[in-house]
Design an enzyme around this catalytic site. Structure first.
Site, PDB file in Angstrom:
ATOM      1  N   GLY A   1     -21.185   7.608  -0.777  1.00 46.57           N
ATOM      2  CA  GLY A   1     -22.164   8.505  -1.364  1.00 46.57           C
ATOM      3  C   GLY A   1     -22.773   8.052  -2.671  1.00 46.57           C
ATOM      4  O   GLY A   1     -23.646   8.736  -3.213  1.00 46.57           O
TER       5      GLY A   1
ATOM      6  N   TYR B   1     -13.911   6.355 -14.829  1.00 45.79           N
ATOM      7  CA  TYR B   1     -13.681   5.140 -14.046  1.00 45.79           C
ATOM      8  C   TYR B   1     -14.061   3.908 -14.861  1.00 45.79           C
ATOM      9  O   TYR B   1     -13.299   2.937 -14.940  1.00 45.79           O
ATOM     10  CB  TYR B   1     -14.508   5.201 -12.757  1.00 45.79           C
ATOM     11  CG  TYR B   1     -14.406   3.968 -11.888  1.00 45.79           C
ATOM     12  CD1 TYR B   1     -13.294   3.761 -11.076  1.00 45.79           C
ATOM     13  CD2 TYR B   1     -15.425   3.025 -11.861  1.00 45.79           C
ATOM     14  CE1 TYR B   1     -13.205   2.642 -10.266  1.00 45.79           C
ATOM     15  CE2 TYR B   1     -15.341   1.907 -11.058  1.00 45.79           C
ATOM     16  CZ  TYR B   1     -14.230   1.718 -10.260  1.00 45.79           C
ATOM     17  OH  TYR B   1     -14.146   0.591  -9.469  1.00 45.79           O
TER      18      TYR B   1
ATOM     19  N   ASP C   1       0.848  -1.180   0.000  1.00 49.82           N
ATOM     20  CA  ASP C   1       0.000   0.000   0.000  1.00 49.82           C
ATOM     21  C   ASP C   1       0.886   1.234   0.000  1.00 49.82           C
ATOM     22  O   ASP C   1       1.990   1.217   0.550  1.00 49.82           O
ATOM     23  CB  ASP C   1      -0.908   0.020   1.235  1.00 49.82           C
ATOM     24  CG  ASP C   1      -2.150   0.878   1.048  1.00 49.82           C
ATOM     25  OD1 ASP C   1      -3.231   0.315   0.797  1.00 49.82           O
ATOM     26  OD2 ASP C   1      -2.027   2.121   1.151  1.00 49.82           O
TER      27      ASP C   1
ATOM     28  N   VAL D   1       1.549   1.738  -6.928  1.00 50.97           N
ATOM     29  CA  VAL D   1       1.369   0.990  -8.179  1.00 50.97           C
ATOM     30  C   VAL D   1       1.584   1.846  -9.411  1.00 50.97           C
ATOM     31  O   VAL D   1       1.703   1.330 -10.526  1.00 50.97           O
ATOM     32  CB  VAL D   1      -0.026   0.316  -8.249  1.00 50.97           C
ATOM     33  CG1 VAL D   1      -0.219  -0.656  -7.097  1.00 50.97           C
ATOM     34  CG2 VAL D   1      -1.150   1.348  -8.308  1.00 50.97           C
TER      35      VAL D   1
END
Length: 274
Positions: free
Chosen positions: A194, A154, A39, A63
């Site tokens: 959300g 996305y 991470d 990454v």
């Protein structure tokens, strides 16, 4: 790896400190795997590993950086042995109208969601192929098959991931290396804060972790969550455009409407996308 293929495996997880990645680490560790948690927040990665105890190790991993990913894979192999399974889990998401999306958010999604996966496969698969065994599991998204309003970029990155994995899978056919992708709907994590779920049930991180174990135990290319999403989207593609649009509008959430006037995503997006 026989029977429970997770037990005794070395499993490296990107974006493993929180959310889905942490759930994958917990479930795999509980089944006897040695887990490497990568991470960009190395303190959180170490904390998650320490909470699991023996057979869990935390590492810093960005990454989007070639040197960081190369160093992560090398450190895991040095410390724990050859990587049996790489789980490409790291991902980020901006939500809102396409013409309000900051260029920095689009760049971050491409860098993490698409190029991060490509980098992981390109760096990890050759060593697996040389050994004649290994598996790369990518946590993609149902957005690999559909494109909810408000998640256009996305979805583009996730469509790209599925296309990339499809080609690489064929290149690796017969090599002993398995390419797998899990395509979940909306999962209850900060990434999805959300947002709406549409017709599907909100998933938990452990639902995805269970799918990772299932796809390790019985390797296959694609697994959608919920399972009906795959057949339903395939069937919708056979319909005339007007009917297809009607079906998908009932099924797929309008995330522009979901986040309109909401501050639920402000903290997440300020931390991950600016």
């Amino acid at each position: 790896m026989a029977g429970n293929r997770t037990s005794g495996s070395v499993i490296a997880i990107t974006g493993g400190a929180r959310g889905i990645g942490a759930a994958i680490a917990h479930r795999c560790h509980a089944l006897g795997a040695t887990v490497a948690i990568g991470d960009r927040d190395d303190a959180a990665a170490t904390g998650t590993a320490d909470a699991l105890g023996d057979r869990a190790h935390g590492y810093r991993l960005d990454v989007t950086d070639e040197k960081s990913f190369t160093a992560f894979l090398a450190a895991v192999e040095k410390d724990l042995g050859p990587i049996d399974v790489l789980v490409n889990n790291a991902g980020v998401m901006w939500v809102g109208p396409f013409d309000e999306e900051p260029e920095s958010a689009a760049a971050a999604m491409v860098a993490v969601n698409l190029l991060g996966v490509i980098r992981g496969v390109r760096l990890a698969a050759p060593a697996m192929r040389a050994r004649g065994r290994g598996q790369i599991v990518t946590i993609a998204s149902a957005a690999s098959l559909i494109a909810p309003p408000g998640e256009s970029t996305y979805a583009a990155t996730k469509h790209g991931v599925l296309g990339y994995l499809t080609g690489v899978r064929e290149e690796l056919r017969g090599s002993g290396v398995t390419i797998s992708a899990i395509l979940p709907g909306v999962v209850d994590t900060e990434l999805a804060a959300g947002t709406a779920t549409g017709a599907a049930t909100l998933l938990s991180p452990d639902d995805v972790a269970a799918a990772v174990v299932a796809i390790i135990d019985r390797p296959r290319f694609l697994l959608t969550l919920p399972k009906y999403v795959g057949p339903l989207t395939a069937a919708a593609r056979l319909l005339p455009q007007r009917l297809r649009d009607a079906v998908l509008r009932r099924m797929v959430p309008d995330q522009v409407a979901a986040v309109d006037g909401s501050t639920a995503r402000d903290a997440y997006e300020a931390d991950h996308l600016r």
